[in-house]
Design a protein around this motif. Structure first.
Motif, PDB file in Angstrom:
ATOM      1  N   ILE A   1      -9.512  -2.908  -9.813  1.00  0.00           N
ATOM      2  CA  ILE A   1      -9.170  -1.738 -10.630  1.00  0.00           C
ATOM      3  C   ILE A   1     -10.132  -0.589 -10.346  1.00  0.00           C
ATOM      4  O   ILE A   1      -9.793   0.590 -10.525  1.00  0.00           O
ATOM      5  CB  ILE A   1      -9.160  -2.100 -12.129  1.00  0.00           C
ATOM      6  CG1 ILE A   1      -8.052  -3.121 -12.418  1.00  0.00           C
ATOM      7  CG2 ILE A   1      -8.947  -0.865 -12.997  1.00  0.00           C
ATOM      8  CD1 ILE A   1      -7.968  -3.558 -13.875  1.00  0.00           C
ATOM      9  N   ALA A   2     -11.344  -0.921  -9.886  1.00  0.00           N
ATOM     10  CA  ALA A   2     -12.333   0.114  -9.583  1.00  0.00           C
ATOM     11  C   ALA A   2     -11.866   1.065  -8.496  1.00  0.00           C
ATOM     12  O   ALA A   2     -12.414   2.162  -8.337  1.00  0.00           O
ATOM     13  CB  ALA A   2     -13.655  -0.538  -9.179  1.00  0.00           C
TER      14      ALA A   2
ATOM     15  N   LYS B   1       0.816  -1.211   0.000  1.00  0.00           N
ATOM     16  CA  LYS B   1       0.000   0.000   0.000  1.00  0.00           C
ATOM     17  C   LYS B   1       0.853   1.266   0.000  1.00  0.00           C
ATOM     18  O   LYS B   1       0.382   2.331  -0.391  1.00  0.00           O
ATOM     19  CB  LYS B   1      -0.935   0.006   1.211  1.00  0.00           C
ATOM     20  CG  LYS B   1      -2.032  -1.042   1.140  1.00  0.00           C
ATOM     21  CD  LYS B   1      -2.967  -0.943   2.323  1.00  0.00           C
ATOM     22  CE  LYS B   1      -4.086  -1.954   2.207  1.00  0.00           C
ATOM     23  NZ  LYS B   1      -5.033  -1.886   3.356  1.00  0.00           N
ATOM     24  N   SER B   2       2.091   1.132   0.418  1.00  0.00           N
ATOM     25  CA  SER B   2       2.980   2.298   0.481  1.00  0.00           C
ATOM     26  C   SER B   2       3.562   2.669  -0.881  1.00  0.00           C
ATOM     27  O   SER B   2       4.224   3.704  -1.017  1.00  0.00           O
ATOM     28  CB  SER B   2       4.121   2.026   1.462  1.00  0.00           C
ATOM     29  OG  SER B   2       4.846   0.864   1.074  1.00  0.00           O
TER      30      SER B   2
ATOM     31  N   GLY C   1      -4.300  -3.472  -6.632  1.00  0.00           N
ATOM     32  CA  GLY C   1      -5.306  -2.565  -6.096  1.00  0.00           C
ATOM     33  C   GLY C   1      -4.792  -1.694  -4.965  1.00  0.00           C
ATOM     34  O   GLY C   1      -5.462  -0.734  -4.566  1.00  0.00           O
ATOM     35  N   ASN C   2      -3.617  -2.017  -4.447  1.00  0.00           N
ATOM     36  CA  ASN C   2      -3.020  -1.192  -3.389  1.00  0.00           C
ATOM     37  C   ASN C   2      -2.404   0.095  -3.927  1.00  0.00           C
ATOM     38  O   ASN C   2      -2.058   0.987  -3.152  1.00  0.00           O
ATOM     39  CB  ASN C   2      -1.936  -1.984  -2.645  1.00  0.00           C
ATOM     40  CG  ASN C   2      -2.504  -3.100  -1.796  1.00  0.00           C
ATOM     41  OD1 ASN C   2      -3.632  -3.008  -1.319  1.00  0.00           O
ATOM     42  ND2 ASN C   2      -1.734  -4.156  -1.602  1.00  0.00           N
ATOM     43  N   LEU C   3      -2.277   0.194  -5.258  1.00  0.00           N
ATOM     44  CA  LEU C   3      -1.617   1.352  -5.852  1.00  0.00           C
ATOM     45  C   LEU C   3      -2.619   2.494  -5.976  1.00  0.00           C
ATOM     46  O   LEU C   3      -3.110   2.819  -7.054  1.00  0.00           O
ATOM     47  CB  LEU C   3      -1.033   0.986  -7.221  1.00  0.00           C
ATOM     48  CG  LEU C   3      -0.070  -0.215  -7.242  1.00  0.00           C
ATOM     49  CD1 LEU C   3       0.439  -0.453  -8.655  1.00  0.00           C
ATOM     50  CD2 LEU C   3       1.098   0.018  -6.283  1.00  0.00           C
ATOM     51  N   SER C   4      -2.888   3.133  -4.877  1.00  0.00           N
ATOM     52  CA  SER C   4      -3.949   4.138  -4.808  1.00  0.00           C
ATOM     53  C   SER C   4      -3.658   5.381  -5.633  1.00  0.00           C
ATOM     54  O   SER C   4      -4.569   6.163  -5.924  1.00  0.00           O
ATOM     55  CB  SER C   4      -4.194   4.540  -3.350  1.00  0.00           C
ATOM     56  OG  SER C   4      -3.004   5.034  -2.752  1.00  0.00           O
ATOM     57  N   SER C   5      -2.409   5.594  -6.021  1.00  0.00           N
ATOM     58  CA  SER C   5      -2.046   6.780  -6.797  1.00  0.00           C
ATOM     59  C   SER C   5      -2.013   6.528  -8.298  1.00  0.00           C
ATOM     60  O   SER C   5      -1.676   7.430  -9.074  1.00  0.00           O
ATOM     61  CB  SER C   5      -0.663   7.297  -6.354  1.00  0.00           C
ATOM     62  OG  SER C   5      -0.662   7.667  -4.989  1.00  0.00           O
ATOM     63  N   LEU C   6      -2.377   5.320  -8.725  1.00  0.00           N
ATOM     64  CA  LEU C   6      -2.219   4.948 -10.123  1.00  0.00           C
ATOM     65  C   LEU C   6      -3.098   5.789 -11.045  1.00  0.00           C
ATOM     66  O   LEU C   6      -4.299   5.936 -10.829  1.00  0.00           O
ATOM     67  CB  LEU C   6      -2.548   3.464 -10.306  1.00  0.00           C
ATOM     68  CG  LEU C   6      -1.849   2.752 -11.460  1.00  0.00           C
ATOM     69  CD1 LEU C   6      -0.340   2.761 -11.261  1.00  0.00           C
ATOM     70  CD2 LEU C   6      -2.334   1.311 -11.575  1.00  0.00           C
TER      71      LEU C   6
END
Length: 266
Positions: free
Chosen positions: A146-147, A97-98, A120-125
């Motif tokens: 991906i949502a 997540k980091s 899905g942990n790549l919140s900045s993608l």
């Protein structure tokens, strides 16, 4: 005199040595861009130790061998692009997540294995392009993580062995400007709600198994410049909305079962 083949071999060896030396000496390297430099070798594993790296671009470098998976896990990496290296294999690791990754571009390589849900942990993608690889076949619904990518603007999942219908999780990606899902095994009708992604400029759904009509709601996609629906099993007439797309420069609806009159004088 040296032959052309011998000179080319020596140049490739020199480039490989230069890349390794560069990585070994520049321990505080932040960005490395070597697009279209014919490296013709594997990516040095030592690159995974450059923790300061924020951007890595090795587009069309004739890379070979297996890409070091640990590079994806570098703590400061925001951008990685290795597209166009058709002899470059590899797999996707688990993502934390980091991770600060914003752009992940692996198109036209030979990555294989499964696509991990930890992506899905790549919140900045903002850009995810996995198209034209050898990933394991999977149901399109299984990529529902991906949502979570509320910032995503470009998504390429073309030719990665997807099966099933167009997944409903796509409706959450309201910032998409480009969506590619061509050359998979997707079936069923093209859903009307897909046409609520108003920002779409490029949409490619060709070479699948879609049936039914082209939704009249396609008129909502007023920003379209590139549209591919060819090589499916679509029926019915072309929507009149096509004539209103002022930005459209590419339209492919070939090899379907479409009918009706096309006005070429609009």
């Amino acid at each position: 005199m040296k032959g052309e083949g011998e000179e080319r071999t020596q140049l490739e060896v020199s480039l490989r040595q230069c890349l390794r030396s560069l990585v070994e000496k520049l321990t505080h390297l932040k960005e490395l861009h070597l697009d279209e430099v014919n490296i013709s070798s594997s990516v040095p594993h030592i690159l995974a130790n450059v923790s300061s790296l924020t951007a890595l671009s090795l587009v069309e470098c004739e890379l070979q061998g297996e890409f070091p998976a640990k590079i994806f896990q570098l703590p400061n990496l925001h951008y990685i692009n290795v597209q166009g290296n058709e002899n470059l294999s590899g797999y996707l690791p688990e993502f934390e997540k980091s991770s600060p990754l914003q752009r992940l571009i692996l198109e036209r390589t030979t990555f294989s294995g499964s696509i991990p849900s930890s992506l899905g942990n790549l919140s900045s993608l903002e850009e995810l392009r996995l198209g034209y690889n050898n990933f394991s076949s999977q149901d399109s619904r299984s990529l529902s993580w991906i949502a979570k990518f509320g910032k995503l603007t470009l998504l390429s999942l073309s030719q990665i062995n997807l099966v099933g219908e167009i997944p409903s999780w796509l409706m959450n990606l309201t910032h998409l400007t480009g969506l590619g899902m061509r050359a998979n095994y997707l079936n069923g009708p093209i859903p009307y709600w897909l046409m609520n992604l108003y920002q779409l400029e490029r949409l490619s759904l060709s070479s699948n198994r879609f049936t039914g009509r082209i939704p009249i709601e396609i008129r909502n996609l007023t920003q379209l410049s590139f549209l591919e629906l060819g090589s499916n099993q679509l029926q019915g007439p072309l929507p009149s909305a096509f004539y209103d797309f002022k930005n459209l420069y590419w339209l492919d609806v070939a090899s379907n079962n479409l009918s009706g009159i096309v006005d070429l004088e609009f």
